[in-house]
Write an enzyme that holds these catalytic residues in place. Structure first.
Site, PDB file in Angstrom:
ATOM      1  N   ASN A 235      27.299 -27.670 -14.094  1.00 11.96           N
ATOM      2  CA  ASN A 235      28.350 -27.757 -15.108  1.00 11.96           C
ATOM      3  C   ASN A 235      27.778 -28.153 -16.455  1.00 11.96           C
ATOM      4  O   ASN A 235      28.448 -28.011 -17.470  1.00 11.96           O
ATOM      5  CB  ASN A 235      29.360 -28.830 -14.687  1.00 11.96           C
TER       6      ASN A 235
ATOM      7  N   ARG B 153      45.489 -34.937 -24.207  1.00 12.12           N
ATOM      8  CA  ARG B 153      45.332 -33.878 -23.219  1.00 12.12           C
ATOM      9  C   ARG B 153      46.273 -34.095 -22.040  1.00 12.12           C
ATOM     10  O   ARG B 153      46.886 -33.166 -21.528  1.00 12.12           O
ATOM     11  CB  ARG B 153      43.891 -33.891 -22.684  1.00 12.12           C
TER      12      ARG B 153
ATOM     13  N   GLY C 260      30.058 -29.402 -23.881  1.00 14.11           N
ATOM     14  CA  GLY C 260      30.140 -29.170 -25.319  1.00 14.11           C
ATOM     15  C   GLY C 260      28.899 -29.607 -26.072  1.00 14.11           C
ATOM     16  O   GLY C 260      28.654 -29.159 -27.178  1.00 14.11           O
ATOM     17  N   GLY C 261      28.082 -30.479 -25.486  1.00 15.62           N
ATOM     18  CA  GLY C 261      26.813 -30.819 -26.108  1.00 15.62           C
ATOM     19  C   GLY C 261      26.558 -32.280 -26.416  1.00 15.62           C
ATOM     20  O   GLY C 261      25.617 -32.841 -25.885  1.00 15.62           O
TER      21      GLY C 261
ATOM     22  N   GLU D  47      28.962 -36.444 -11.484  1.00 16.21           N
ATOM     23  CA  GLU D  47      30.383 -36.290 -11.156  1.00 16.21           C
ATOM     24  C   GLU D  47      30.669 -36.446  -9.668  1.00 16.21           C
ATOM     25  O   GLU D  47      31.813 -36.687  -9.268  1.00 16.21           O
ATOM     26  CB  GLU D  47      30.870 -34.913 -11.659  1.00 16.21           C
TER      27      GLU D  47
ATOM     28  N   ALA E  71      22.301 -34.070 -13.841  1.00 20.79           N
ATOM     29  CA  ALA E  71      21.980 -35.282 -13.077  1.00 20.79           C
ATOM     30  C   ALA E  71      20.816 -35.023 -12.129  1.00 20.79           C
ATOM     31  O   ALA E  71      19.877 -35.820 -12.033  1.00 20.79           O
ATOM     32  CB  ALA E  71      23.209 -35.751 -12.297  1.00 20.79           C
TER      33      ALA E  71
ATOM     34  N   ASP F 252      30.885 -30.278  -2.612  1.00 19.33           N
ATOM     35  CA  ASP F 252      29.927 -30.237  -1.500  1.00 19.33           C
ATOM     36  C   ASP F 252      29.289 -31.604  -1.225  1.00 19.33           C
ATOM     37  O   ASP F 252      29.131 -32.003  -0.081  1.00 19.33           O
ATOM     38  CB  ASP F 252      28.801 -29.234  -1.796  1.00 19.33           C
TER      39      ASP F 252
ATOM     40  N   HIS G 221      37.714 -31.967 -14.952  1.00 20.56           N
ATOM     41  CA  HIS G 221      36.765 -32.990 -14.493  1.00 20.56           C
ATOM     42  C   HIS G 221      37.427 -33.781 -13.378  1.00 20.56           C
ATOM     43  O   HIS G 221      38.616 -34.078 -13.459  1.00 20.56           O
ATOM     44  CB  HIS G 221      36.416 -33.942 -15.648  1.00 20.56           C
TER      45      HIS G 221
ATOM     46  N   LEU H 170      27.979 -36.754 -20.005  1.00 16.11           N
ATOM     47  CA  LEU H 170      26.539 -36.556 -20.212  1.00 16.11           C
ATOM     48  C   LEU H 170      25.806 -37.894 -20.146  1.00 16.11           C
ATOM     49  O   LEU H 170      24.743 -37.998 -19.538  1.00 16.11           O
ATOM     50  CB  LEU H 170      26.295 -35.839 -21.541  1.00 16.11           C
TER      51      LEU H 170
END
Lengths: 812, 204
Positions: free
Chosen positions: A338, A636, A343-344, A772, A311, A577, A743, A788
């Site tokens: 991150n 999950r 994963g892409g 995020e 980002a 942060d 996440h 992404l």
């Protein structure tokens, strides 16, 4: 010789000071003794670090430069005075000037004791690992009844006392020489050659070649082909460089890559040992760093970005493209945040492209089911889109009624799936779903993000459309190259080529606020210097807080429990942060209670690809009693909650045939993990049960039941929905697993322009957030591949508005 | 019973403070524990007039009326923190409220040793003639791995350590009872409520 004498009290009148002054005069022909006073030393306070203050730096510099230190301590309450303890605490906190320094203890007191007990305490204190002084043994010099010991000129009166002090001091000079010799680096000689050793990396052992000449470490080569690109690269580059430049093994590990850093150092140490030298000698060779006075650097730029992940780099790239200046501050040594762990593939509906691919069995069924969904279950603001989507699907189904058809997609399908995927209810019965305007912004612009990434050089593999884990639909655009690192590499190169500046190891401490407007940041760089950045706008792109367990626990309203020792799949930099910075200027938060966990993670590291990580159809999960406890093909969230209910730790049971379906492993890695005790292997299930400390009969029955269910194709116990192999071919394996944080959906409240909003819903002037760190989009659950889309889309939006808002302000 | 609990550090984040706060709640049926901070006391510096600064006087007054004192100390460099030593120096040099006062020592540290060496030092310090505190013998309460020891509500999560603390605290309550029986106030007389190191030698 040159010694430093420390007067161990801040009292105005002190016989210990007199004693040191006497020693200074009396030994003037043998040594120079410089006397240091404690008067101006502040009380030690770990919450208020004053290591950089002049007085403490002066102590440190003088002690380091001296051949030895003499401490003269009174005795207060059977121990050393607080003032003396305080300076030792400062000199063992962030800096360690006493380390290896020769120390002589003397003491004077009113009573006959002569500070006997204080001296014993002082010895123990100086032995503490943070101090690590070399205190001269024996020769205790205790001056009792000090008030009668000195004459008017401040000289000791009794010749016997002087004689004893002479002998103690003579011994100390010799002791100081020996200590110096002990600490001096030995001349090292190696048997020259190239040594093949291994370094422990993030994903296991890495082959390493260390070339040594007779007296130098010449070269260190590490084969990093099995490592995840981006995570520890900086360690592979910097640690070998520091070792060779300094000819030392006393190099600091790099934060965020400490395992790898130590892995490389230990590997070189083994090579040194094989070459017949003592690696401890190289560890002693400290690359002497001068203690720099803190400096303040002031920088002015147009937009400052906090965080150099996907980002942040996107935002910086957009600012630079518009012809403005951008400065990116990153707290870690490496860029990528991150994103390098992603994963892409990124989600973006691109029907023209997706149409080239044939539909898969089941996809039409899923679409059909969507059209049958009761509209009352859709939030009112999404209903109009939902109706239009139903029409699109009906048309598609009618057109493809008599054939397999091509892959369907639309922006609306992406939007409704993001909405439905994010809908969750927490433990308090609070329902949450993605905020319509933000989800619309995301799904409307995701494809433009792909196009923009292509325009700056990211190459996508257009021959396949993929579905990232947890994505629900095939709309993943997969970059060529190394997954998440592919984006970061391109973005970083672009930013640097366009003249942007990226400062790593520069954590932002606070935001600069002038008249309620955010106009820059204050950060500290790697040399502990303050960096003040003045800018028209600040974009927070510092990621979530999955690596901050306390913060997760504080806000959690979704999981019944988050363990104190929970691990994360994230970079350790993800500590919230930006959320802290935002709330410090009044930002509102949204959806903070919801977080995602990866149920099948390594209990020690949070890593996904350790042990035998197999396709879910081959998962056989047993709890710490050796019993199955869940439908292993579940979502999950279902797996995670079931694991938490079963004490978090569980095992994936596999056999030799299932082993062959594992991802990202090799026989060598498996053998290594078995040897390390992080993966269990046995020739019978009963032996395996003993290794993982469960009842052998229970485990044997669990597996035999499971095998029956595979044969029957149905699982009456937990209703596992997809099966593949049975567990029957020895050897058998048990991979310990635990849920790890993955996440955080909640974060700073933003509007569609990425403006950070305050509690009244008003934008905070000059503050933007992307990725995020911001909340409201993914709500209760983030679809795989959407993070992404989020970072590249809102990164661009944040930059565009940061510039546009400022230009308006100027025109006004 | 009424106790004073002294947080032995000036750090903002302290598991010793958490431990005292936990004891305060956990033992509220048995005793009132008033938690006192030392972070705002000035650094000890022998004052000519032997007068206690007001913050020291306040702490001293609280100790005076308490039935006992609980010290919670971290360990810095194998000993107690300078700031705690400084507070004790003030008390020993000015008002001496710890004379014959029953004392319990506890300590929390992130390492596994739980401040064992600092506690041994503190014991020796409190037994110095300037202080003459009655430190409870036999009982040592060491809380190691303290960063993981408390949950969000500040409760101690190690069951064995809770049991041990219960036992230690019971013993302390008994110890306080016992000392009041064997220490009639008239039996012990200190020459001066004010102390100086010179006094030890009989110079004044």
């Amino acid at each position: 010789m040159k010694f430093v004498g420390i007067v161990g009290t801040n009292a105005r009148h002190s016989y210990n000071r007199m004693l040191l002054e006497f020693m200074q005069r009396h030994f003037a022909d043998q040594a120079e003794i410089e006397i240091l006073e404690l008067t101006d030393v502040p009380m030690f306070d770990e919450s208020n670090d004053q290591t950089d203050s002049d007085v403490i730096q002066q102590f440190a510099t003088k002690i380091e430069a001296a051949d030895g230190v003499i401490i003269a301590s009174p005795e207060h309450n059977h121990s050393i005075p607080s003032a003396l303890k305080s300076i030792i605490e400062w000199l063992s906190f962030k800096i360690h000037p006493f380390d290896g320094q020769a120390v002589m203890i003397v003491g004077a007191s009113y009573s006959v004791q002569g500070s006997s007990r204080a001296q014993l305490h002082l010895r123990q204190v100086l032995d503490a690992p943070g101090v690590n002084a070399s205190v001269m043994p024996g020769s205790e010099f205790l001056l009792g009844r000090a008030q009668t010991a000195f004459d008017d000129q401040g000289n000791l009166k009794v010749q016997g006392t002087i004689d004893f002090l002479d002998s103690c001091f003579a011994k100390f000079q010799k002791f100081a020489e020996i200590v110096a010799e002990m600490n001096a680096p030995e001349a090292l000689s190696f048997n020259p050659g190239t040594y093949e050793v291994t370094a422990t990396g993030h994903n296991g052992e890495l082959p390493m070649r260390v070339t040594l000449s007779a007296d130098r470490i010449e070269d260190i080569e590490i084969d990093t082909s099995s490592e995840t690109k981006g995570i520890a690269d900086v360690a592979f580059e910097r640690i070998p460089k520091e070792i060779i430049d300094g000819q030392t093994l006393a190099v600091d590990a790099i934060s965020g890559a400490s395992i790898t850093s130590h892995g490389v150092i230990d590997g070189v140490a083994r090579a040194v040992k094989e070459a017949g030298a003592n690696p401890d000698e190289l560890k002693k060779r400290r690359a002497t760093k001068a203690v720099a006075k803190p400096k303040v650097t002031e920088v002015t730029t147009d937009v400052v970005v906090v965080g150099a992940g996907g980002a942040g780099l996107t935002a910086a790239a957009k600012v630079l493209q518009a012809g403005h200046q951008a400065l990116v501050l990153e707290k870690f040594p490496a860029v990528g945040g991150n994103t390098v762990r992603a994963g892409g593939p990124m989600n973006a509906a691109d029907p023209d492209w997706q149409r080239q691919f044939a539909a898969l069995p089941g996809e039409k069924r899923s679409l059909q089911e969507l059209t049958e969904l009761d509209e009352a279950q859709i939030a009112p603001e999404y209903r109009a889109d939902f109706r239009t989507l139903k029409q699109q699907i009906k048309t598609y189904l009618a057109d493809n009624a008599d054939q397999t058809g091509t892959l369907f997609d639309s922006t609306l399908l992406h939007r409704i799936q993001t909405y439905l995927g994010g809908k969750r209810t927490d433990l308090n019965g609070q329902q949450i779903y993605g905020q319509y305007d933000l989800v619309k912004e995301l799904t409307d612009n995701a494809l433009d993000s792909v196009k923009w990434l292509k325009s700056i050089g990211v190459k996508f593999d257009e021959t396949q459309v993929t579905m990232p884990v947890g994505a629900i639909w095939r709309r993943g655009h997969k970059p060529m190259g190394d997954l998440g690192f592919a984006y970061i590499q391109t973005l970083k190169d672009f930013v640097e080529k366009q003249g942007g500046t990226i400062m790593t190891e520069t954590p932002v401490q606070k935001l600069l606020v002038t008249d309620g407007q955010v106009r820059g940041v204050v950060a500290t760089n790697a040399d502990h210097e303050q960096v003040i950045v003045h800018a028209d706008a600040v974009i927070l792109a510092s990621g979530g807080f999955a690596a901050n367990t306390k913060m997760l626990q504080k806000y959690n309203t979704y999981w019944t429990a988050i363990d104190d020792d929970v691990k994360t799949t994230n970079s350790p930099a993800m500590t919230g942060d930006g959320i802290r910075l935002g709330t410090s200027v009044g930002a509102d938060l949204v959806g903070m209670g919801f977080s995602q966990m990866m149920p099948v993670s390594d209990p020690n590291t949070g890593e996904l690809f350790t042990g035998l990580q197999v396709p879910p159809a081959n998962f056989v999960m047993v709890n710490q009693q050796g019993k199955r406890f869940v439908n292993e093909y579940g979502s999950r969230d279902e797996l995670t909650q079931a694991a938490i209910d079963n004490g978090s730790l569980f095992y994936l049971i596999a056999d030799e045939a299932i082993k062959k379906t594992a991802y990202n492993t090799s026989q060598a890695k498996i053998d290594q993990q078995v040897a390390d005790g992080t993966l269990f292997r046995a020739n019978t299930l009963a032996e395996l049960a003993e290794q993982i400390k469960v009842d052998p009969d229970v485990l044997t029955k669990t597996i035999s039941d499971y095998n029956h269910y595979v044969d029957a194709g149905s699982d009456p116990e937990f209703h596992k929905t997809a099966f593949d192999l049975k567990v029957e071919v020895a050897p058998f394996y048990a991979t310990p697993r635990k849920p790890a944080t993955h996440h955080t959906m909640g974060g700073l409240k933003i509007d569609t322009g990425a403006h950070v909003l305050d509690h009244q819903g008003q934008p905070i002037d000059g503050l933007y957030a992307a990725g995020e760190v911001a909340g409201g989009i993914h709500a209760g659950n983030r679809l795989g591949g959407n993070s992404l889309s989020d970072i590249f889309t809102f990164g661009r939006i944040a930059a565009a508005n940061a510039l546009a808002d400022h230009e308006t302000a100027v025109t006004e | 019973m009424k106790f004073v609990g002294i947080v032995g550090t000036n750090a903002t984040q302290s598991t010793n403070r958490q431990l005292l706060q936990y004891m305060q709640r956990h033992f509220e049926q048995q005793a009132t524990i008033e938690i006192c901070e030392i972070k705002d006391l000035p650094a000890f510096n022998e004052p000519d007039d032997r007068a206690a600064p007001s913050t020291v006087q306040q702490l001293s007054d609280k100790i005076n009326v308490a039935d006992g004192v609980i010290f919670a100390t971290p360990e810095y460099d194998h000993s107690i923190p300078a700031v705690l030593k400084s507070a004790i120096e003030w008390l020993s040099y000015t008002t001496r409220p710890l004379i014959n006062k029953p004392v319990m020592i506890v300590g929390a540290s992130n390492g596994s040793l739980g401040t064992s060496r600092a506690q041994a030092h503190l014991r020796q310090i409190l037994e110095a003639p300037e202080l003459k505190a009655l430190v409870m013998p036999n009982v040592e309460y060491l809380l190691g791995r303290s960063l993981q020891a408390f949950d969000d509500q500040g409760n101690l999560t190690y069951p064995d350590k809770v049991q041990e603390l219960d036992n230690a605290f019971d013993e302390f309550v008994d110890f306080v009872d016992l000392t009041t029986k064997i220490m009639p106030s008239s039996q012990f007389f200190e020459k001066s409520k004010q102390f100086s190191w010179k006094q030890v030698t009989g110079e004044e």
